[in-house]
Design a protein around this motif. Structure first.
Motif, PDB file in Angstrom:
ATOM      1  N   TYR A   1       0.819  -1.221   0.000  1.00 52.64           N
ATOM      2  CA  TYR A   1       0.000   0.000   0.000  1.00 52.64           C
ATOM      3  C   TYR A   1       0.853   1.273   0.000  1.00 52.64           C
ATOM      4  O   TYR A   1       0.642   2.171  -0.824  1.00 52.64           O
ATOM      5  CB  TYR A   1      -0.961  -0.031   1.204  1.00 52.64           C
ATOM      6  CG  TYR A   1      -1.769   1.228   1.335  1.00 52.64           C
ATOM      7  CD1 TYR A   1      -2.901   1.443   0.544  1.00 52.64           C
ATOM      8  CD2 TYR A   1      -1.387   2.243   2.216  1.00 52.64           C
ATOM      9  CE1 TYR A   1      -3.626   2.614   0.637  1.00 52.64           C
ATOM     10  CE2 TYR A   1      -2.114   3.421   2.321  1.00 52.64           C
ATOM     11  CZ  TYR A   1      -3.227   3.594   1.529  1.00 52.64           C
ATOM     12  OH  TYR A   1      -3.943   4.762   1.615  1.00 52.64           O
TER      13      TYR A   1
ATOM     14  N   ARG B   1      -1.142  14.904   3.212  1.00 51.90           N
ATOM     15  CA  ARG B   1      -1.397  14.555   4.620  1.00 51.90           C
ATOM     16  C   ARG B   1      -0.840  15.639   5.544  1.00 51.90           C
ATOM     17  O   ARG B   1      -1.455  15.984   6.543  1.00 51.90           O
ATOM     18  CB  ARG B   1      -0.775  13.195   4.969  1.00 51.90           C
ATOM     19  CG  ARG B   1      -1.478  12.049   4.302  1.00 51.90           C
ATOM     20  CD  ARG B   1      -1.013  10.714   4.850  1.00 51.90           C
ATOM     21  NE  ARG B   1      -1.572   9.630   4.073  1.00 51.90           N
ATOM     22  CZ  ARG B   1      -1.064   9.193   2.922  1.00 51.90           C
ATOM     23  NH1 ARG B   1       0.039   9.732   2.437  1.00 51.90           N
ATOM     24  NH2 ARG B   1      -1.649   8.217   2.258  1.00 51.90           N
TER      25      ARG B   1
ATOM     26  N   ALA C   1      -9.906   5.423   9.987  1.00 51.03           N
ATOM     27  CA  ALA C   1      -9.418   4.701   8.805  1.00 51.03           C
ATOM     28  C   ALA C   1      -7.919   4.968   8.635  1.00 51.03           C
ATOM     29  O   ALA C   1      -7.453   5.330   7.554  1.00 51.03           O
ATOM     30  CB  ALA C   1     -10.215   5.093   7.546  1.00 51.03           C
ATOM     31  N   THR C   2      -7.201   4.766   9.706  1.00 48.68           N
ATOM     32  CA  THR C   2      -5.777   5.156   9.771  1.00 48.68           C
ATOM     33  C   THR C   2      -4.888   4.342   8.850  1.00 48.68           C
ATOM     34  O   THR C   2      -3.801   4.789   8.479  1.00 48.68           O
ATOM     35  CB  THR C   2      -5.281   5.063  11.239  1.00 48.68           C
ATOM     36  OG1 THR C   2      -4.028   5.712  11.351  1.00 48.68           O
ATOM     37  CG2 THR C   2      -5.151   3.626  11.728  1.00 48.68           C
TER      38      THR C   2
ATOM     39  N   ASP D   1      -8.931   1.375  12.416  1.00 51.17           N
ATOM     40  CA  ASP D   1      -9.187   0.899  11.050  1.00 51.17           C
ATOM     41  C   ASP D   1      -9.843  -0.477  11.168  1.00 51.17           C
ATOM     42  O   ASP D   1      -9.661  -1.158  12.169  1.00 51.17           O
ATOM     43  CB  ASP D   1      -7.861   0.762  10.277  1.00 51.17           C
ATOM     44  CG  ASP D   1      -8.071   0.746   8.768  1.00 51.17           C
ATOM     45  OD1 ASP D   1      -7.755   1.765   8.112  1.00 51.17           O
ATOM     46  OD2 ASP D   1      -8.546  -0.281   8.239  1.00 51.17           O
ATOM     47  N   PHE D   2     -10.626  -0.863  10.155  1.00 50.41           N
ATOM     48  CA  PHE D   2     -11.227  -2.201  10.255  1.00 50.41           C
ATOM     49  C   PHE D   2     -10.458  -3.270   9.499  1.00 50.41           C
ATOM     50  O   PHE D   2     -10.846  -4.432   9.520  1.00 50.41           O
ATOM     51  CB  PHE D   2     -12.724  -2.198   9.924  1.00 50.41           C
ATOM     52  CG  PHE D   2     -13.159  -1.885   8.507  1.00 50.41           C
ATOM     53  CD1 PHE D   2     -12.263  -1.763   7.459  1.00 50.41           C
ATOM     54  CD2 PHE D   2     -14.515  -1.735   8.229  1.00 50.41           C
ATOM     55  CE1 PHE D   2     -12.691  -1.492   6.173  1.00 50.41           C
ATOM     56  CE2 PHE D   2     -14.960  -1.470   6.935  1.00 50.41           C
ATOM     57  CZ  PHE D   2     -14.033  -1.345   5.915  1.00 50.41           C
ATOM     58  N   SER D   3      -9.345  -2.872   8.859  1.00 47.06           N
ATOM     59  CA  SER D   3      -8.542  -3.889   8.166  1.00 47.06           C
ATOM     60  C   SER D   3      -7.375  -4.318   9.054  1.00 47.06           C
ATOM     61  O   SER D   3      -6.489  -3.527   9.394  1.00 47.06           O
ATOM     62  CB  SER D   3      -8.002  -3.330   6.845  1.00 47.06           C
ATOM     63  OG  SER D   3      -6.847  -4.039   6.461  1.00 47.06           O
TER      64      SER D   3
ATOM     65  N   MET E   1      -3.876  -3.833   7.328  1.00 45.93           N
ATOM     66  CA  MET E   1      -3.439  -2.424   7.243  1.00 45.93           C
ATOM     67  C   MET E   1      -2.916  -2.009   8.620  1.00 45.93           C
ATOM     68  O   MET E   1      -1.857  -1.366   8.734  1.00 45.93           O
ATOM     69  CB  MET E   1      -4.585  -1.513   6.818  1.00 45.93           C
ATOM     70  CG  MET E   1      -5.016  -1.676   5.370  1.00 45.93           C
ATOM     71  SD  MET E   1      -3.810  -1.109   4.154  1.00 45.93           S
ATOM     72  CE  MET E   1      -4.233   0.598   3.982  1.00 45.93           C
TER      73      MET E   1
ATOM     74  N   ALA F   1     -11.480  -1.127  14.550  1.00 48.30           N
ATOM     75  CA  ALA F   1     -12.866  -0.698  14.757  1.00 48.30           C
ATOM     76  C   ALA F   1     -13.450  -0.224  13.442  1.00 48.30           C
ATOM     77  O   ALA F   1     -12.722   0.136  12.508  1.00 48.30           O
ATOM     78  CB  ALA F   1     -12.924   0.436  15.785  1.00 48.30           C
ATOM     79  N   ASP F   2     -14.772  -0.224  13.403  1.00 51.26           N
ATOM     80  CA  ASP F   2     -15.497   0.269  12.244  1.00 51.26           C
ATOM     81  C   ASP F   2     -15.799   1.753  12.453  1.00 51.26           C
ATOM     82  O   ASP F   2     -16.322   2.141  13.505  1.00 51.26           O
ATOM     83  CB  ASP F   2     -16.801  -0.536  12.095  1.00 51.26           C
ATOM     84  CG  ASP F   2     -17.539  -0.227  10.796  1.00 51.26           C
ATOM     85  OD1 ASP F   2     -17.284   0.827  10.184  1.00 51.26           O
ATOM     86  OD2 ASP F   2     -18.374  -1.050  10.405  1.00 51.26           O
ATOM     87  N   ALA F   3     -15.500   2.553  11.448  1.00 52.23           N
ATOM     88  CA  ALA F   3     -15.740   4.005  11.547  1.00 52.23           C
ATOM     89  C   ALA F   3     -17.222   4.328  11.716  1.00 52.23           C
ATOM     90  O   ALA F   3     -17.574   5.412  12.166  1.00 52.23           O
ATOM     91  CB  ALA F   3     -15.214   4.680  10.280  1.00 52.23           C
TER      92      ALA F   3
ATOM     93  N   ALA G   1      -7.958  10.273   6.185  1.00 54.35           N
ATOM     94  CA  ALA G   1      -7.410  10.461   4.837  1.00 54.35           C
ATOM     95  C   ALA G   1      -7.838   9.303   3.955  1.00 54.35           C
ATOM     96  O   ALA G   1      -7.501   8.145   4.229  1.00 54.35           O
ATOM     97  CB  ALA G   1      -5.882  10.564   4.890  1.00 54.35           C
ATOM     98  N   TYR G   2      -8.579   9.615   2.926  1.00 58.26           N
ATOM     99  CA  TYR G   2      -8.988   8.647   1.909  1.00 58.26           C
ATOM    100  C   TYR G   2      -9.780   7.475   2.477  1.00 58.26           C
ATOM    101  O   TYR G   2      -9.719   6.359   1.959  1.00 58.26           O
ATOM    102  CB  TYR G   2      -7.746   8.172   1.102  1.00 58.26           C
ATOM    103  CG  TYR G   2      -6.947   9.359   0.654  1.00 58.26           C
ATOM    104  CD1 TYR G   2      -7.473  10.227  -0.287  1.00 58.26           C
ATOM    105  CD2 TYR G   2      -5.725   9.687   1.256  1.00 58.26           C
ATOM    106  CE1 TYR G   2      -6.784  11.373  -0.651  1.00 58.26           C
ATOM    107  CE2 TYR G   2      -5.033  10.830   0.899  1.00 58.26           C
ATOM    108  CZ  TYR G   2      -5.566  11.673  -0.051  1.00 58.26           C
ATOM    109  OH  TYR G   2      -4.898  12.806  -0.405  1.00 58.26           O
TER     110      TYR G   2
HETATM  111  C1  LIG Z   1      -7.190   4.378   1.120  1.00 55.88           C
HETATM  112  S1  LIG Z   1      -6.879   3.725   2.710  1.00 55.88           S
HETATM  113  C2  LIG Z   1      -6.316   5.137   3.607  1.00 55.88           C
HETATM  114  C3  LIG Z   1      -5.422   4.786   4.765  1.00 55.88           C
HETATM  115  C4  LIG Z   1      -4.755   5.975   5.453  1.00 55.88           C
HETATM  116  N1  LIG Z   1      -5.712   6.849   6.080  1.00 55.88           N
HETATM  117  C5  LIG Z   1      -3.866   6.756   4.506  1.00 55.88           C
HETATM  118  O1  LIG Z   1      -3.929   7.982   4.500  1.00 55.88           O
HETATM  119  O2  LIG Z   1      -3.080   6.144   3.777  1.00 55.88           O
HETATM  120  C6  LIG Z   1      -8.516   3.551   3.330  1.00 55.88           C
HETATM  121  C7  LIG Z   1      -8.553   2.875   4.673  1.00 55.88           C
HETATM  122  O3  LIG Z   1      -9.881   3.022   5.182  1.00 55.88           O
HETATM  123  C8  LIG Z   1     -10.189   1.855   5.907  1.00 55.88           C
HETATM  124  N2  LIG Z   1     -11.637   1.833   6.053  1.00 55.88           N
HETATM  125  C9  LIG Z   1     -12.572   1.954   5.080  1.00 55.88           C
HETATM  126  N3  LIG Z   1     -13.801   1.923   5.588  1.00 55.88           N
HETATM  127  C10 LIG Z   1     -13.661   1.783   6.934  1.00 55.88           C
HETATM  128  C11 LIG Z   1     -14.571   1.686   8.017  1.00 55.88           C
HETATM  129  N4  LIG Z   1     -15.897   1.696   7.813  1.00 55.88           N
HETATM  130  N5  LIG Z   1     -14.080   1.558   9.259  1.00 55.88           N
HETATM  131  C12 LIG Z   1     -12.732   1.534   9.470  1.00 55.88           C
HETATM  132  N6  LIG Z   1     -11.823   1.598   8.492  1.00 55.88           N
HETATM  133  C13 LIG Z   1     -12.282   1.733   7.233  1.00 55.88           C
HETATM  134  C14 LIG Z   1      -9.577   0.740   5.071  1.00 55.88           C
HETATM  135  O4  LIG Z   1      -9.399  -0.446   5.779  1.00 55.88           O
HETATM  136  C15 LIG Z   1      -8.267   1.377   4.658  1.00 55.88           C
HETATM  137  O5  LIG Z   1      -7.234   1.108   5.570  1.00 55.88           O
END
Ligand SMILES: C[S@@+](CC[C@H](N)C(=O)[O-])C[C@H]1O[C@@H](n2cnc3c(N)ncnc32)[C@H](O)[C@@H]1O
Length: 231
Positions: A21, A37, A55-56, A78-80, A83, A101-103, A119-120
């Protein structure tokens, strides 16, 4: 075309691309992602306090924020799993606390954060409004959000070349480097399906934010959205 955002598929997709990533971020943005960022953190009006990075992912925002305030406490969720695993390696020994955790269901009490970043991430939420309401709920009155999300340039010439890159080159490079068949096809599709600036500002306001500002960065490839919780 609308795309269905199934949380288990989205988290699985990010877990699959987690090892590559950061490399792909640098490669596909030509290093601009770091600057975006940094700008997002610069816009947070408070530097000390408790901050949540929603979503860190691999923690680049949290790491950018660390050290900005002498007494800042930074939490990333983050939920992944994968990641976060990549993020944990980068944050060993740092003042950053991570959790899965789920956002859309943040495991925090009301009004605990002084500032919140994302971010994203918001583009991937199954419900943007539910995610924004959770951010608002957990922010202290007067607390600020600084959010980055991809968008498409409004200048027609820039847009033409950008869309060629974004819908043809980026998915190809993303597929080769990440090994994932469609994660980098999902990226342009999800950006093109995301609300435009005007609609996005309306959604933030309808969810209860005040002082919503959307600032295009680098020809409008990325938007920086800042807003506050009233109070
Ligand atoms: C494009 S990545 C961005 C990661 C980081 N914030 C960055 O700036 O690189 C998107 C992230 O959002 C997380 N994500 C998406 N939906 C989410 C949710 N509902 N709860 C928690 N994490 C979530 C994904 O797992 C992923 O790690």
């Amino acid at each position: 075309m609308t795309i269905k955002k199934d949380p288990s598929k989205i988290s699985g997709m990010f877990s699959a691309i987690a090892p590559r990533y950061d490399l792909l971020n640098r490669l596909l943005s030509g290093g601009l992602d770091r600057r975006w960022r940094k700008t997002a953190i610069d816009q947070l009006p408070v530097k000390d306090g408790v901050f949540l990075d929603v979503a860190t992912g691999t923690c680049d925002v949290a790491l950018e924020q660390e050290g900005r305030g002498a007494k800042a406490r930074i939490i990333g969720i983050d939920f992944s799993h994968e990641m976060l695993k990549a993020g944990r390696k980068k944050t060993v020994g740092r003042q950053i606390h991570l959790g899965r955790a789920d956002a859309l269901r943040l495991p925090f009490r009301d009004a605990v954060f002084d500032g919140l970043t994302c971010a994203y991430g918001i583009r991937n939420f199954a419900s943007l409004a539910d995610g924004l309401k959770e951010m608002l709920r957990t922010l202290k009155p007067g607390g600020a959000v600084s959010i980055l999300e991809f968008t498409t340039p409004s200048n027609p010439v820039v847009k033409f070349f950008y869309l060629f890159y974004f819908s043809r080159i980026l998915p190809l490079v993303g597929r080769i480097v990440s090994g994932h068949p469609d994660a980098y096809t999902y990226l342009p599709m999800s950006v093109m399906n995301f609300p435009d600036r005007k609609k996005l500002a309306e959604i933030f306001t309808e969810c209860g934010f005040t002082g919503v500002k959307i600032r295009p960065l680098t020809f409008g490839i990325t938007d920086l959205i800042t807003a506050r919780k009233p109070g």
